[in-house]
Design a protein around this motif. Structure first.
Motif, PDB file in Angstrom:
ATOM      1  N   TYR A  73      35.007  17.442   9.770  1.00 46.76           N
ATOM      2  CA  TYR A  73      34.079  18.477  10.202  1.00 46.76           C
ATOM      3  C   TYR A  73      34.279  19.790   9.458  1.00 46.76           C
ATOM      4  O   TYR A  73      33.308  20.495   9.158  1.00 46.76           O
ATOM      5  CB  TYR A  73      34.175  18.729  11.704  1.00 46.76           C
ATOM      6  N   ALA A 252      34.017  20.542  15.657  1.00 43.73           N
ATOM      7  CA  ALA A 252      33.054  19.515  16.062  1.00 43.73           C
ATOM      8  C   ALA A 252      32.906  19.478  17.576  1.00 43.73           C
ATOM      9  O   ALA A 252      31.813  19.288  18.111  1.00 43.73           O
ATOM     10  CB  ALA A 252      33.497  18.149  15.539  1.00 43.73           C
ATOM     11  N   TYR A 360      25.942  16.192  14.008  1.00 43.50           N
ATOM     12  CA  TYR A 360      26.757  17.393  13.828  1.00 43.50           C
ATOM     13  C   TYR A 360      26.309  18.221  12.631  1.00 43.50           C
ATOM     14  O   TYR A 360      26.482  19.444  12.617  1.00 43.50           O
ATOM     15  CB  TYR A 360      28.241  17.020  13.747  1.00 43.50           C
ATOM     16  N   LYS A 363      23.423  20.166  14.257  1.00 42.68           N
ATOM     17  CA  LYS A 363      23.909  21.224  15.145  1.00 42.68           C
ATOM     18  C   LYS A 363      24.555  22.365  14.354  1.00 42.68           C
ATOM     19  O   LYS A 363      24.360  23.546  14.678  1.00 42.68           O
ATOM     20  CB  LYS A 363      24.914  20.639  16.132  1.00 42.68           C
ATOM     21  N   THR A 364      25.319  22.013  13.316  1.00 41.50           N
ATOM     22  CA  THR A 364      25.999  23.045  12.536  1.00 41.50           C
ATOM     23  C   THR A 364      24.991  23.882  11.762  1.00 41.50           C
ATOM     24  O   THR A 364      25.129  25.112  11.661  1.00 41.50           O
ATOM     25  CB  THR A 364      27.015  22.402  11.576  1.00 41.50           C
TER      26      THR A 364
END
Length: 409
Positions: A73, A252, A360, A363-364
């Motif tokens: 991550y 994460a 992810y 979202k990031t």
């Protein structure tokens, strides 16, 4: 009740979510996801038979990436931040959103697929961000016409081989020289494929990396369009993200805010559960399915079912947060769960193995935009309409979004 619909060159049978347990129950030699992909994407014709005959790259992604995602991550977060800084053009007339977001996603994914420095090579990014479009275009041509010359896909494969050949040769040489003592051995999907020792051909490695890229170049553009179209939600989302990062940092586990609604409301596929009957079958309700039948679940209809979702045609970015809160559920893996009402990544044992990376990354990228930029469409311009082609929903490819750096970032 199942019903059939004609497409360009075949009939497909749509079944309801009440048949999802049948999808889960039947074995691969009874209902096949691989054979469906081969038929609809013309894999054998465009890529050759090896990928479909031995799709070991799927298990490599599932085992190495999904089970050990946390350790990658920091690289994903770093590449998102760096890619926005290097690729985002803050001109007054904005950016062509679809193209720019596709390149940022591609760079971020390839940080995990092939590592630095190749993941930042402009030619590599252009190749992989276009490959999905070229593959689908060529496959659709083959559904209608018989053609031996399809330069788009063939040309992309040659370019990928040229890019990867020195990388692969260098890694194989280091493996021979250092064996288990290779201290800075790369930790990416290309290396995991090499470590499987199932093949040594540059062409086959290139095909597998291209295929993995094809599966992950999803459209983040819809989420960006929603941020620009619904400014009333930006500040509450920004406060949520700021609070999470302030308390937990960029991890994460921390980036757990609600990003499910875009996948429900503006998913990239009208159907995500697709199977081919490899023999005569009977569903649990007595429906007879002849060998060769294609079974699809209408994801769009499931996600817009008013019996499941209140005001299903309305975009509500806090819909799933309320749902999980009401049920006192852990929200750290939102978007990733499988259930019969939420199917963006499929269902059953063939659920998308790269869904953790997709979720992810999304979202990031959302968190980074919320914390770093203000976004909007040009004055008076509404959210652009989607383009529908066959069973695909495409974010408008030409719409522009204006970015401005936040003063207090």
């Amino acid at each position: 009740m199942p019903f059939k619909v004609p497409t360009f060159n075949r009939w497909i049978v749509f079944i309801g979510r009440n048949h999802l347990q049948d999808i889960k129950r039947f074995k691969d030699d009874e209902l096949s996801a691989i054979e469906t992909a081969k038929d609809f994407l013309k894999t054998d014709h465009l890529l050759g038979p090896d990928i479909g005959a031995n799709p070991y790259h799927i298990s490599v992604v599932r085992i190495h990436l999904t089970r050990n995602f946390g350790r990658y991550y920091s690289d994903i977060k770093d590449e998102v931040h760096t890619a926005f800084e290097e690729l985002l053009d803050l001109k007054d007339n904005g950016i062509v959103a679809a193209e720019t977001m596709r390149r940022i996603v591609c760079r971020t994914s390839n940080r995990v697929y092939v590592g630095l420095p190749l993941c930042r090579d402009p030619d590599w990014i252009e190749l992989n961000s276009r490959f999905a479009i070229d593959w689908i275009t060529d496959a659709n041509i083959l559904k209608i016409f018989v053609s031996k010359i399809l330069p788009n896909t063939a040309g992309s494969i040659k370019r990928a081989m040229k890019q990867l050949e020195p990388v692969i040769k260098g890694r194989l040489r280091c493996m021979r020289e250092y064996e288990d003592e290779w201290s800075d051995k790369p930790d990416d999907i290309l290396q995991w494929l090499i470590d499987e020792k199932q093949e040594s051909s540059t062409r086959l490695f290139a095909l597998r990396v291209l295929t993995i890229n094809f599966a992950s170049i999803y459209t983040f553009t819809q989420a960006l369009y929603n941020l620009a179209a619904y400014p009333q939600y930006v500040e509450p989302l920004r406060e949520e993200v700021d609070a999470i990062i302030q308390e937990h940092g960029w991890t994460a586990e921390a980036i757990a805010f609600d990003a499910e609604e875009t996948q429900r409301h503006q998913g990239i596929l009208l159907v995500t559960v697709q199977r081919k009957a490899m023999k005569d079958l009977t569903l649990s309700d007595g429906t007879f399915i002849p060998k060769g039948t294609y079974l699809f679940v209408p994801t769009y209809a499931v996600h817009r079912d008013s019996a499941v979702y209140e005001n299903p045609d309305v975009f509500d970015p806090f819909r799933f947060t309320r749902h999980h809160t009401d049920r006192d559920e852990d929200t750290s893996h939102q978007m990733l769960g499988m259930n019969q009402d939420y199917l963006p990544f499929g269902y059953g044992k063939h659920v998308c193995p790269g869904r953790f990376l997709v979720a992810y990354e999304m979202k990031t990228m959302l968190a980074h935009i919320l914390t770093s930029y203000d976004v909007k469409f040009e004055d008076g311009v509404p959210r652009p309409n989607n383009i529908h082609w066959d069973m695909t929903v495409i974010a408008n490819p030409t719409a522009r979004v204006m970015f401005r750096k936040r003063a207090n970032n």
